[in-house]
Each structure stands twice: as C-alpha cells, then as structure tokens.
Write a protein that holds these residues in place. Structure first.
Motif, short mmCIF file in Angstrom:
data_model
loop_
_atom_site.label_atom_id
_atom_site.label_comp_id
_atom_site.label_asym_id
_atom_site.label_seq_id
_atom_site.Cartn_x
_atom_site.Cartn_y
_atom_site.Cartn_z
N CYS A 126 3.89 -53.30 -1.09
CA CYS A 126 2.66 -53.90 -1.63
C CYS A 126 2.81 -55.41 -1.78
N ASP A 127 1.75 -56.13 -1.42
CA ASP A 127 1.73 -57.58 -1.65
C ASP A 127 1.45 -57.85 -3.12
N ARG A 128 0.78 -56.92 -3.76
CA ARG A 128 0.32 -57.13 -5.13
C ARG A 128 0.15 -55.77 -5.80
N ILE A 129 0.33 -55.70 -7.11
CA ILE A 129 0.17 -54.41 -7.80
C ILE A 129 -0.86 -54.55 -8.92
N VAL A 130 -1.84 -53.67 -8.90
CA VAL A 130 -2.84 -53.64 -9.97
C VAL A 130 -2.71 -52.31 -10.73
N VAL A 131 -2.63 -52.42 -12.05
CA VAL A 131 -2.47 -51.24 -12.90
C VAL A 131 -3.77 -51.02 -13.68
N VAL A 132 -4.22 -49.75 -13.67
CA VAL A 132 -5.38 -49.38 -14.49
C VAL A 132 -4.81 -48.88 -15.82
N ASP A 133 -5.27 -49.48 -16.90
CA ASP A 133 -4.66 -49.21 -18.21
C ASP A 133 -5.72 -48.81 -19.24
N CYS A 134 -5.35 -47.83 -20.06
CA CYS A 134 -6.19 -47.48 -21.21
C CYS A 134 -5.30 -46.81 -22.25
N PRO A 135 -5.75 -46.69 -23.49
CA PRO A 135 -4.94 -46.01 -24.50
C PRO A 135 -4.68 -44.55 -24.10
N GLU A 136 -3.52 -44.04 -24.51
CA GLU A 136 -3.15 -42.67 -24.13
C GLU A 136 -4.16 -41.64 -24.65
N SER A 137 -4.73 -41.92 -25.81
CA SER A 137 -5.70 -40.96 -26.37
C SER A 137 -6.90 -40.80 -25.44
N LEU A 138 -7.28 -41.89 -24.78
CA LEU A 138 -8.41 -41.82 -23.83
C LEU A 138 -8.03 -41.05 -22.57
N GLN A 139 -6.78 -41.26 -22.10
CA GLN A 139 -6.31 -40.50 -20.93
C GLN A 139 -6.44 -39.00 -21.22
#
Ligand code: ADP
Length: 207
Positions: A126-139
């Motif tokens: 990968c040239d770049r890494i994007v992470v999708v993040d949210c609180p664990e309770s929402l997951q």
C-alpha cells in the motif's frame, strides 16, 4: 493500471464497507479481500476442493458452499484450524487482489482488507493506509444489528483482531465513523482529493 493503492482497514463493524462504497462513488477503484474470500468459497469456488480435503464435509452448507458460521466455530475452538484455513485462503486472496489492483483503470484503488494490520504483506503493497475508526461499543451494536449476533459473539471476533490502538498506529489517515453517515462522506471527499494529488505526485516522480 492503477499506480496508487490505498489500503483500507478497520475492526469488524467499524464501517469499512460503507466507507469503501463512498470512495467508489467518488471514482476510486475497489478491490475487496473479503469479497474475494466469498468468491473463493461459493459452491464451485476454487478454494472449496482444498478446504473440503483439509477439514471434511462438515464445513459445507447444504448447497456445497463454505458454511462460514460452522467454520468460525471450528476456528474458535482450535486456533490451529484458523491457521490452516488462512494458509489455504490467504495466498490465493493475495494473488487475486494484486492482479485486480494492477488491472484497475481508476486513478487509484482502495484495497479493503479487514486484517491489513495483522498481515505485514499487505502493508508493503500500500502507498497509504486509511483506518476506519469508531468506539468498540458502536462496533458491537452495529454487528449485532447487521448479523443478528450476540454481544459475546461479536466481542469474541473482536478479540481475534488487532486492537483499535494497533490499527491507529499504522494509519496515515483516519475516517472517524462515530456519528451519522453525512460525517463520513465529508471526510471521504477530502481524502479522495488528497489521494488524487498524491497519486499525481507519485506519477511525476516516476517520470
Ligand atoms: P464493516 O465492513 O467494517 O464490518 P459495515 O460498513 O458493514 O462495517 O458497517 C456495519 C453496519 O453498520 C452496517 O449495517 C452499516 O450499514 C452500519 N453503519 C456503518 N456506519 C454507520 C453510520 N455512520 N451510521 C449508521 N449505521 C452505520
């Protein structure tokens, strides 16, 4: 051929698929490791003879496809089974995803890989890494609603994945998905412009 690959990852239920679709709406290409895994494990999928030889017919659903829930139970009960499953599927997924990234005609490709952080080989591509993040309770809340699982089942899956902190440590960019979908679409639009600029810079540098 797309010259620029953006790895997209996040924990289960963080919103990876939702965010990936927003990038596609902007004009990005998409190569989805999970979708490839599903293609390989339909009734006549190319991985099925190997999986049946390795684990027996107990992993088959009535139509001959991989019974993902049964496989998940087996892998939970015995980590060596998870290892053997990954040894069969991962090399094929890597090969197909590389080919599809190369064949893509969009300016850049989103390579969506749930276990990107756990697997060094994807990071290198990968040239770049994007992470999708949210609180664990929402997951947990989202996966319970999407898959009809109990909170315990979702937590057990999350325990096999990298932690939120480990993912954020490798992120070049983060999409914060802790509110309604309007908020993520603004973030995706900004990142999309940035990726087009970075892709153009990379092309210039290689001329
Ligand atoms: P992942 O691919 O990371 O497992 P998904 O993109 O499938 O996650 O999202 C999990 C579930 O949560 C889906 O049903 C999706 O529609 C829903 N979802 C994702 N983001 C949001 C949001 N911002 N607001 C409401 N629902 C969301």
């Amino acid at each position: 051929m797309s010259q620029y690959v953006v790895g997209l990852t996040g924990g289960i239920g963080s919103g990876k698929s939702t965010v990936a679709e927003l990038f596609v709406e902007q004009g990005a290409g998409l190569v989805d490791a999970d979708a490839i895994a599903r293609e390989l494990t339909v009734a006549d999928g190319v991985a099925m003879p190997m999986l049946t030889a390795e684990f027996g017919r107990k992993i088959l659903s009535p139509n001959g496809a991989l019974d993902r829930a049964a496989m998940r139970q087996l892998a939970f009960a015995d980590p060596s089974i998870k290892n053997r499953l990954e040894c069969i599927l991962h090399p094929i997924i890597r090969k197909i995803s590389t080919e599809r990234c190369r064949a893509a005609t969009e300016p850049y490709v989103i390579l969506a890989v749930p276990l990107l952080v756990e697997s060094g080989t994807y990071r290198d591509r990968c040239d770049r890494i994007v992470v999708v993040d949210c609180p664990e309770s929402l997951q947990i809340e989202r996966v319970m609603a999407r898959n009809g699982m109990s909170a315990e089942e979702v937590k057990a899956i999350m325990a096999t994945q990298a932690t939120r902190q480990q993912r954020l440590l490798v992120a070049d960019d983060v999409v914060v998905n802790d509110a309604d979908k309007t908020k993520i679409s603004e973030q995706v639009k900004m990142l999309h412009s940035n990726y087009l600029a970075l892709m153009a810079e990379k092309l210039k540098a290689s001329c």
